[in-house]
Write an enzyme that holds these catalytic residues in place. Structure first.
Site, PDB file in Angstrom:
ATOM      1  N   GLU A   1      -6.464  -7.050  -1.559  1.00 23.72           N
ATOM      2  CA  GLU A   1      -6.819  -6.870  -0.149  1.00 23.72           C
ATOM      3  C   GLU A   1      -7.965  -6.101   0.122  1.00 23.72           C
ATOM      4  O   GLU A   1      -8.184  -5.127  -0.532  1.00 23.72           O
ATOM      5  CB  GLU A   1      -5.867  -6.284   0.742  1.00 23.72           C
ATOM      6  CG  GLU A   1      -6.262  -6.160   2.027  1.00 23.72           C
ATOM      7  CD  GLU A   1      -4.960  -5.407   3.005  1.00 23.72           C
ATOM      8  OE1 GLU A   1      -3.718  -5.698   2.486  1.00 23.72           O
ATOM      9  OE2 GLU A   1      -5.047  -4.362   3.726  1.00 23.72           O
TER      10      GLU A   1
ATOM     11  N   GLU B   1       0.734  -1.336   0.089  1.00 23.63           N
ATOM     12  CA  GLU B   1      -0.016   0.025  -0.126  1.00 23.63           C
ATOM     13  C   GLU B   1       0.837   1.305   0.051  1.00 23.63           C
ATOM     14  O   GLU B   1       1.100   1.827   1.165  1.00 23.63           O
ATOM     15  CB  GLU B   1      -0.871  -0.016   1.219  1.00 23.63           C
ATOM     16  CG  GLU B   1      -2.175  -1.020   1.191  1.00 23.63           C
ATOM     17  CD  GLU B   1      -3.101  -1.042   2.235  1.00 23.63           C
ATOM     18  OE1 GLU B   1      -2.902  -0.200   3.288  1.00 23.63           O
ATOM     19  OE2 GLU B   1      -4.106  -1.583   2.006  1.00 23.63           O
TER      20      GLU B   1
END
Length: 377
Positions: free
Chosen positions: A302, A210
């Site tokens: 995710e 991320e």
């Protein structure tokens, strides 16, 4: 996109892989067919150290050895080597497919939640297609013990491979959010692990979980330095590239997908990741994905059913809307997380990972029951 609470942990090692897992019988895999009844494994032996069970070993090869053939009917046996075709993930025959699976939590936080028993349950009871192995780099992860965490990843890859599951190896950067901070660690890790597993056909590489607080140009630069390292050992596997704003295609930082469309990573056979948390991310994010999917190959590596914190009440209505959209677009997904922690994102009830039973609904939380039903359906 979201922050995880700090967890205490003990140094419990992942259960050792044994080569006899390659003979495990599993039901036929297909994201678009009716679910098949779960299969059962043959005779098992209990590991006195971990308490987990696995069939007796038939060879001395460890997790660095070449792969055995995938069990008949398993996802890898059915779909073979994956590749990107247009905006889709496609199987060996060139047919667009959607993979459905689970992401582990950090290996340092829940070291006993990925083992032969839990992964066998993911394959035969949940009927999932893949597991994402989340190796944090900071927060007590890889940077503290590169050899130890590399070994944990190798073991998880080998165990999942013996079951015929696909595996996403996740280089889990979060804080700091600039992936260039970990460029040297990434290149050394991927050079070693990609070479070790180069002859497997079931491994996908996620090079930066991320990215956040950094522009797309810098993320792209990182990707274009790391991908050639993987390609030197493994020229054919799919690589997943994190996007700006906690893998939100920039939405969480006021941008959108156009920055990626206008300046794509200079590499073939790659996909771009998108992460969402259903209680926090709704219409704006869904519209972004629907629009971006017309131009970009996307992979949801995710997501959660709660807020971006990974905790709080589950919003199963929003999660259902999300998964219906991903199904219609054939976008693969993994839910966070295959663990037994205190947060609502954990799919197992507290204490489950200390045992050997990961099947059925009695061991599951609300989010666990939801995603197991969705994957099996």
């Amino acid at each position: 996109m979201h922050r995880r609470a700090a967890l205490t942990w003990t140094g419990v090692a992942l259960a050792s892989l044994v080569a006899g897992w390659a003979a495990l019988a599993v039901p036929t895999a297909s994201a678009d067919t009716e679910p098949a009844p779960p299969a059962t494994a043959g005779p098992v032996a209990t590991d006195p150290t971990t308490g987990t069970t696995a069939p007796p070993a038939t060879a001395t090869d460890g997790p660095t050895a070449g792969p055995a053939s995938a069990p008949a009917g398993s996802p890898v046996a059915v779909h073979g080597r994956l590749r990107v075709c247009g905006v889709n993930l496609c199987d060996e025959a060139g047919e667009p497919i959607q993979l459905r699976g689970m992401s582990s939590h950090g290996l340092q936080f829940f070291p006993n939640c990925l083992n032969p028993d839990s992964l066998a349950a993911l394959r035969t009871d949940w009927r999932a297609d893949f597991v994402r192995v989340a190796m944090y780099v900071q927060e007590g992860g890889f940077e503290t013990d590169p050899a130890g965490f590399t070994r944990k990843v190798d073991e998880a890859v080998a165990t999942a491979s013996a079951l015929g599951l696909y595996v996403v190896v996740d280089f889990h950067i979060l804080t700091p959010g600039d992936p260039r901070f970990n460029l040297d660690r990434a290149t050394s890790f991927f050079a070693e692990v990609a070479a070790r597993h180069a002859d497997r056909t079931n491994v996908l590489w996620e090079i930066a979980n991320e990215p956040n607080g950094v522009g797309w140009a810098d993320i792209k630069s990182y990707a274009e330095q790391v991908i050639p390292v993987i390609r030197a050992a493994d020229p054919d596997s799919v690589v997943l590239v994190g996007t700006r704003g906690f893998s939100s295609l920039g939405v969480s930082e006021g941008a959108d997908e156009t920055e990626v469309i206008d300046d794509p990573v200079d590499a073939a056979n790659i996909m771009y990741t998108f992460h969402f948390y259903a209680a926090s991310h709704r219409d704006l994010q869904r519209a972004t994905v629907a629009r971006a999917a017309r131009s970009l190959p996307l992979f949801v590596s995710e997501f959660g059913t709660q807020t971006f914190t990974g905790d709080g009440p589950n919003d199963l209505d929003s999660a259902t809307t999300w998964l219906d959209l991903l199904k219609s677009l054939k976008i693969s997904y993994a839910m966070w997380s295959y663990s037994d922690g205190p947060e609502s994102n954990s799919v197992f009830r507290r204490g489950t990972c200390a045992g050997a039973d990961f099947t059925g609904t009695a061991v599951l939380t609300e989010s666990g029951e939801f995603i197991r039903s969705r994957i099996r359906g």
